[in-house]
Design a protein around this motif. Sequence first.
Motif, PDB file in Angstrom:
ATOM      1  N   ARG A 209       0.844  -1.191   0.000  1.00 45.52           N
ATOM      2  CA  ARG A 209       0.000   0.000   0.000  1.00 45.52           C
ATOM      3  C   ARG A 209       0.878   1.239   0.000  1.00 45.52           C
ATOM      4  O   ARG A 209       1.877   1.317   0.704  1.00 45.52           O
ATOM      5  N   VAL A 210       0.467   2.233  -0.768  1.00 43.00           N
ATOM      6  CA  VAL A 210       1.249   3.443  -0.916  1.00 43.00           C
ATOM      7  C   VAL A 210       0.644   4.560  -0.077  1.00 43.00           C
ATOM      8  O   VAL A 210      -0.586   4.645   0.106  1.00 43.00           O
ATOM      9  N   ALA A 211       1.511   5.394   0.483  1.00 46.62           N
ATOM     10  CA  ALA A 211       1.107   6.635   1.137  1.00 46.62           C
ATOM     11  C   ALA A 211       1.722   7.773   0.335  1.00 46.62           C
ATOM     12  O   ALA A 211       2.952   7.896   0.262  1.00 46.62           O
ATOM     13  N   VAL A 212       0.864   8.574  -0.298  1.00 48.37           N
ATOM     14  CA  VAL A 212       1.343   9.589  -1.229  1.00 48.37           C
ATOM     15  C   VAL A 212       1.793  10.833  -0.476  1.00 48.37           C
ATOM     16  O   VAL A 212       1.352  11.102   0.650  1.00 48.37           O
ATOM     17  N   ARG A 213       2.711  11.584  -1.094  1.00 54.01           N
ATOM     18  CA  ARG A 213       3.181  12.870  -0.595  1.00 54.01           C
ATOM     19  C   ARG A 213       3.164  13.855  -1.758  1.00 54.01           C
ATOM     20  O   ARG A 213       3.431  13.470  -2.909  1.00 54.01           O
ATOM     21  N   THR A 214       2.856  15.095  -1.482  1.00 55.33           N
ATOM     22  CA  THR A 214       2.782  16.101  -2.548  1.00 55.33           C
ATOM     23  C   THR A 214       4.137  16.343  -3.191  1.00 55.33           C
ATOM     24  O   THR A 214       4.221  16.860  -4.305  1.00 55.33           O
TER      25      THR A 214
ATOM     26  N   THR B  36       4.891  -2.702   2.915  1.00 54.77           N
ATOM     27  CA  THR B  36       4.895  -4.082   2.454  1.00 54.77           C
ATOM     28  C   THR B  36       4.746  -5.013   3.649  1.00 54.77           C
ATOM     29  O   THR B  36       4.640  -4.566   4.800  1.00 54.77           O
ATOM     30  N   ARG B  37       4.761  -6.303   3.398  1.00 47.37           N
ATOM     31  CA  ARG B  37       4.645  -7.285   4.473  1.00 47.37           C
ATOM     32  C   ARG B  37       5.884  -7.273   5.363  1.00 47.37           C
ATOM     33  O   ARG B  37       5.837  -7.778   6.493  1.00 47.37           O
ATOM     34  N   HIS B  38       6.985  -6.708   4.882  1.00 43.67           N
ATOM     35  CA  HIS B  38       8.223  -6.669   5.653  1.00 43.67           C
ATOM     36  C   HIS B  38       8.434  -5.340   6.368  1.00 43.67           C
ATOM     37  O   HIS B  38       9.415  -5.183   7.091  1.00 43.67           O
ATOM     38  N   GLY B  39       7.543  -4.379   6.174  1.00 44.77           N
ATOM     39  CA  GLY B  39       7.696  -3.071   6.801  1.00 44.77           C
ATOM     40  C   GLY B  39       7.442  -1.952   5.806  1.00 44.77           C
ATOM     41  O   GLY B  39       6.980  -2.177   4.677  1.00 44.77           O
TER      42      GLY B  39
ATOM     43  N   TYR C 197      -3.340  -5.803   1.694  1.00 43.85           N
ATOM     44  CA  TYR C 197      -3.227  -7.232   1.382  1.00 43.85           C
ATOM     45  C   TYR C 197      -1.796  -7.721   1.573  1.00 43.85           C
ATOM     46  O   TYR C 197      -0.833  -7.095   1.130  1.00 43.85           O
ATOM     47  N   THR C 198      -1.681  -8.848   2.247  1.00 45.54           N
ATOM     48  CA  THR C 198      -0.436  -9.594   2.350  1.00 45.54           C
ATOM     49  C   THR C 198      -0.780 -11.076   2.258  1.00 45.54           C
ATOM     50  O   THR C 198      -1.960 -11.457   2.242  1.00 45.54           O
TER      51      THR C 198
END
Length: 452
Positions: A388-393, A401-404, A425-426
């Motif tokens: 999953r992504v967390a966007v930044r301007t 990810t599943r590893h961090g 999802y993982t």
Amino acid sequence: MFVLDAHGHPLDPCHPARARRLLAAGRAVVHRHTPFVIRLKDRSVADSVVTGVQVGIDPGSKHTGLAVFTDHNGSRNGRYAIQLDHRGALIRDRLASRAALRRGRRSRNLRHRAPRFLNRTKPKGWLAPSLRHRVETTMSWVARLTRWAPVTTVHVEKVSFDTHALSAGKPLEGVEYQQGTLAGYEVREYLLAKWGRACAYCGASGVPLNLDHIHPRSRGGSDRISNLTLACIGCNQTKNATPVQEFLKDRPALLTRVLRQAKAPLRDAAAVNATRWALWQALKAIGLPVHTASGGRTKWNRSRTGAAKSHTLDALHVGDLDTVTTWPSTVLVAKATGRGTYARTRPDRYGFPRLRLPRTKHVKGFATGDLVRATVPTGKNTGVHTGRVAVRTTGSFNITTRHGTVQGIHHRHVRLLQRADGYGYTTHPETRHRAAFPPPPEGGGLHAEGIR
């Protein structure tokens, strides 16, 4: 893999190798990335023989197991496994925080507002938001599975344990109840939940546990639930036929706790069972046949097939069955993450706005929560990262990810796999075999060792 026809109607699932051949031959396209769904371009339901699949549900407080399987005369073949991680605890904590802030505002020297909570009533069947979340997310995934697979029947645990089978009262039905086998499993499941799967005397967990009579049977003790507890092998052998008052005479605080907890009913039983009943009623409304069973029967089924304890394997063993031939080697974990927040600021410790969040959710074509894959050729984050992504301007994103969490990935290395749908999802491997604990004897046997 889930398969749809050319018009989006579900067909029987297929093996991943067959899905790869269909995609390579150009006969199918990817309909959804996770869970992976393909759509055939040259096939319709009218041209296919659809046998259908069944869905098993194991509701839980933190996790719910979902299993898609085929059933041939009582022999089940697991096809897909999903573990749904709820966020009910987060909802409960945020509601408690909100209530505390409101109480604080009412007690301050501020403009007075007359209380309005006295005229509020709860409708029939009301559930707390943290409990309703579990029902709604489970129903959401059942609806998804019916869109991706030809579901014909749903099996669900209606209660954690059958309270009728906890005592030697009138038998319900079936030879298992008459012989007492299921009754023994219902008692064990109840005690494991009540005593936290740990020894009542030393607190040991993750070890084989025995059923122990608080007041020994040799001294007139009964087999009632209020006289039973869990003890590890060492404590059980040391206590033997000693009364608990004498066994714990040097630990008065522990003695008081054991006696109090033995008489108290299971605290979470009402809430858990209420949620399961609400889920059962919601499942009946979708129009599919719904078969119910207890958690004790599920555990009894697992002991006969030799399956390990997991949420997805419990879902595969719900209800009436003879055997389970195979189950998936990989479990898809869907963690409920929500769809963001309406708040556009972050407060400081005093509640004043500390910073303001951007008004737009999309940055460079991506939004927080999207499932992406980043291929970074050089630098400290070199490699392939999926999550999953967390966007930044600024265009520098974080990917969980599943590893961090990997921070500072430029947007040009990121490729969209699937738009955000409120879940992260993982995957993890399914437990293949049960731990080596001796099974309880036939005929109920409330004194068997090695329950878990």
